[in-house]
Design a protein around this motif. Structure first.
Motif, mmCIF file in Angstrom:
data_model
loop_
_atom_site.group_PDB
_atom_site.id
_atom_site.type_symbol
_atom_site.label_atom_id
_atom_site.label_comp_id
_atom_site.label_asym_id
_atom_site.label_seq_id
_atom_site.Cartn_x
_atom_site.Cartn_y
_atom_site.Cartn_z
ATOM 1 N N GLN A 277 34.408 30.540 35.723
ATOM 2 C CA GLN A 277 33.403 30.083 36.688
ATOM 3 C C GLN A 277 33.997 29.086 37.682
ATOM 4 N N ASN A 278 34.810 28.169 37.184
ATOM 5 C CA ASN A 278 35.415 27.181 38.086
ATOM 6 C C ASN A 278 36.347 27.821 39.096
ATOM 7 N N LYS A 279 37.138 28.761 38.626
ATOM 8 C CA LYS A 279 38.053 29.450 39.546
ATOM 9 C C LYS A 279 37.272 30.244 40.590
ATOM 10 N N LEU A 280 36.230 30.927 40.141
ATOM 11 C CA LEU A 280 35.416 31.730 41.046
ATOM 12 C C LEU A 280 34.738 30.837 42.083
ATOM 13 N N ASP B 24 22.324 31.696 39.667
ATOM 14 C CA ASP B 24 21.567 32.851 39.177
ATOM 15 C C ASP B 24 21.056 33.742 40.297
ATOM 16 N N LYS B 25 21.379 33.400 41.535
ATOM 17 C CA LYS B 25 20.862 34.223 42.636
ATOM 18 C C LYS B 25 21.973 35.033 43.302
ATOM 19 N N VAL C 227 26.606 34.522 40.452
ATOM 20 C CA VAL C 227 27.837 33.936 39.902
ATOM 21 C C VAL C 227 27.865 34.123 38.381
ATOM 22 N N HIS C 228 26.748 33.847 37.726
ATOM 23 C CA HIS C 228 26.693 34.024 36.266
ATOM 24 C C HIS C 228 26.997 35.463 35.864
ATOM 25 N N LYS C 229 26.433 36.411 36.631
ATOM 26 C CA LYS C 229 26.670 37.831 36.306
ATOM 27 C C LYS C 229 28.140 38.187 36.497
ATOM 28 N N ILE C 230 28.741 37.644 37.518
ATOM 29 C CA ILE C 230 30.162 37.939 37.761
ATOM 30 C C ILE C 230 31.014 37.378 36.617
ATOM 31 N N VAL D 119 33.466 39.505 34.193
ATOM 32 C CA VAL D 119 34.901 39.277 34.041
ATOM 33 C C VAL D 119 35.253 39.115 32.553
ATOM 34 N N LYS D 120 34.428 38.361 31.837
ATOM 35 C CA LYS D 120 34.662 38.148 30.401
ATOM 36 C C LYS D 120 34.670 39.484 29.643
ATOM 37 N N ARG D 121 33.687 40.315 29.969
ATOM 38 C CA ARG D 121 33.599 41.633 29.299
ATOM 39 C C ARG D 121 34.848 42.475 29.611
#
Ligand code: ZN
Lengths: 343, 82
Positions: B6-9, B27-28, B69-72, B76-78
């Motif tokens: 998240q920080n990098k993104l 979340d948007k 952002v949360h979805k991204i 990435v984790k998945r």
């Protein structure tokens, strides 16, 4: 824009540009940020390697390797030359005639496709559709403000039509690549090549399309969308590639090369275009509405990359059209001088 | 790990699109919010590919993966654990 426009002392971004901040030396945050942008060369190197692999994999499989969005301007002419001569691609050139291309641009187009031995398709949308589209794009807030930092609203409408026409052609003829003549500065280094998810792309454009449908009519879908049938029968989408970003030549280098093909510089266009007579109008409207010239971002990028001097960049945008000189274009589009002045 | 992603993104987004961290609602949809346009999505996808060594085919570029952002970050984790 008035003579007192405050600009960054390194590039030409003006104080009206969104989110600009100057330091005590008058250098903008875009220039200061650039210092940390060591990633751009990395992105170009990455793109070069991957594009080479992609071309090796897909080239020579069908009648054409690539559809090229060909406007007859200097950048797309140079790109078409690169594609055919350096990359040995079998290219189908596609020109969308918006009704405002300089007559010299057509001579350049014919001269170039003949010199390079390329097939050409020209599409000219009906002016019954196109004039209201231009008018709506110029007078109303259609696009995301983010988009308008790098391109005028009218240019963006035109380019959207060209992109969709190229995608349609590529899907119908199963052509694996779409080429365009964008340079670094016009597009970010991260977008030198990409594949789009068309469905998601359209979904995110839906609010924009709705505004256009309301203002122009449902014909918008014929020019801005791909039919469901074609989408359903599509197994693989083409890659969009901007070869010019890999080569990164200066304007002088481009002009020197394409002159050898017989390309000549049109005199009836403004300093930022080499093919379209609408450009002066677009820039006038954009500057009137947003307070900055739509070419500031691109030219500033070229300055930072040492591809253009700040003086030359200022000269390019200084030749701002007077509203009187735009009269014939306003008449053709059915726009009154008052409508423009009220923006 | 997801904090790191998240920080990098967010670092990339704030730097590339000239927005402040506080302006981004995690979340948007950044397209709906006007932070990026559809081109921005391609920039982000390329950044993720290079930074996190994952392959993003166009089938994966959908709202469920890129809609915020949360979805991204979850996407990435998945992709990384696959
Ligand atoms: Zn600057």
């Amino acid at each position: 824009m008035s003579k007192e426009t405050v600009r960054c002392t390194k590039c030409i971004l003006s104080s009206a540009f969104p989110r600009i901040q100057f330091d005590e030396k008058g250098v903008c945050n875009f220039c200061r940020n650039e210092i940390y942008f060591t990633t751009e060369n990395q992105s170009i190197a990455n793109a070069r390697e991957q594009i080479t692999n992609l071309l090796n994999e897909h080239q020579g499989k069908g009648q054409y390797d690539a559809v090229m969005c060909y406007s007859g301007g200097k950048d797309s002419t140079y790109t078409l030359m690169l594609a055919t001569r350096q990359y040995n691609l079998k290219v189908l050139a596609l020109t969308v005639d918006n009704g405002f291309l300089s007559p010299v641009a057509f001579e350049n187009i014919n001269q170039t496709v003949d010199a390079l031995g390329v097939d050409l398709i020209t599409i000219r949308p009906s002016s019954k559709f196109f004039s209201p589209l231009i008018k709506a794009s110029a007078l109303h807030d259609i696009y995301n403000p983010k988009t308008l930092t790098r391109i005028s609203s009218v240019c963006n409408s035109c380019i959207s039509i060209i992109n969709i026409a190229a995608l349609k052609l590529a899907l119908e003829k199963k052509i694996p690549f779409i080429l365009a003549g964008f340079t670094l500065g016009q597009i970010p280094a991260n977008s030198i090549f990409y594949k789009n998810n068309y469905t998601f792309f359209q979904e995110s454009r839906e609010p924009i399309l709705n505004k256009l449908r309301n203002l122009v009519g449902n014909e918008v879908d014929d020019y801005f969308c791909i039919s469901d049938d074609l989408i359903e029968s599509t197994e693989s989408y083409p890659y969009n590639i901007n070869l010019l970003c890999l080569d990164d030549p200066s304007e002088d280098e481009i002009l020197a090369e394409i002159k050898k093909l017989g390309w000549i510089s049109p005199k009836d266009v403004d300093g930022c275009s080499s093919n379209c007579r609408l450009n002066a109008f677009n820039n006038f409207v954009h500057t009137q509405k947003m307070g900055f010239n739509p070419y500031e971002l691109e030219l500033s990028h070229l300055i930072r990359r040492d591809k253009l001097s700040r003086e030359d960049a200022l000269r390019k945008i200084a030749a701002q059209a007077e509203i009187m000189s735009l009269k014939p274009i306003l008449e053709q589009l059915g726009i009154s001088q008052q409508e423009i002045e009220q923006l | 790990m997801s904090e790191n992603i998240q920080n990098k993104l967010l670092g990339f987004i704030t730097r590339s699109f000239m927005v402040e961290r506080e302006e981004i609602d995690l979340d948007k949809s950044m397209i709906d919010e006007g932070i990026i346009d559809s081109f921005g999505l391609i920039e982000i996808a390329t950044f993720l590919e290079n930074e996190f060594h994952i392959k993003i085919t166009e089938e994966k570029m959908i709202r469920a993966n890129f809609g915020s952002v949360h979805k991204i970050v979850s996407f990435v984790k998945r992709e990384q654990t696959q």
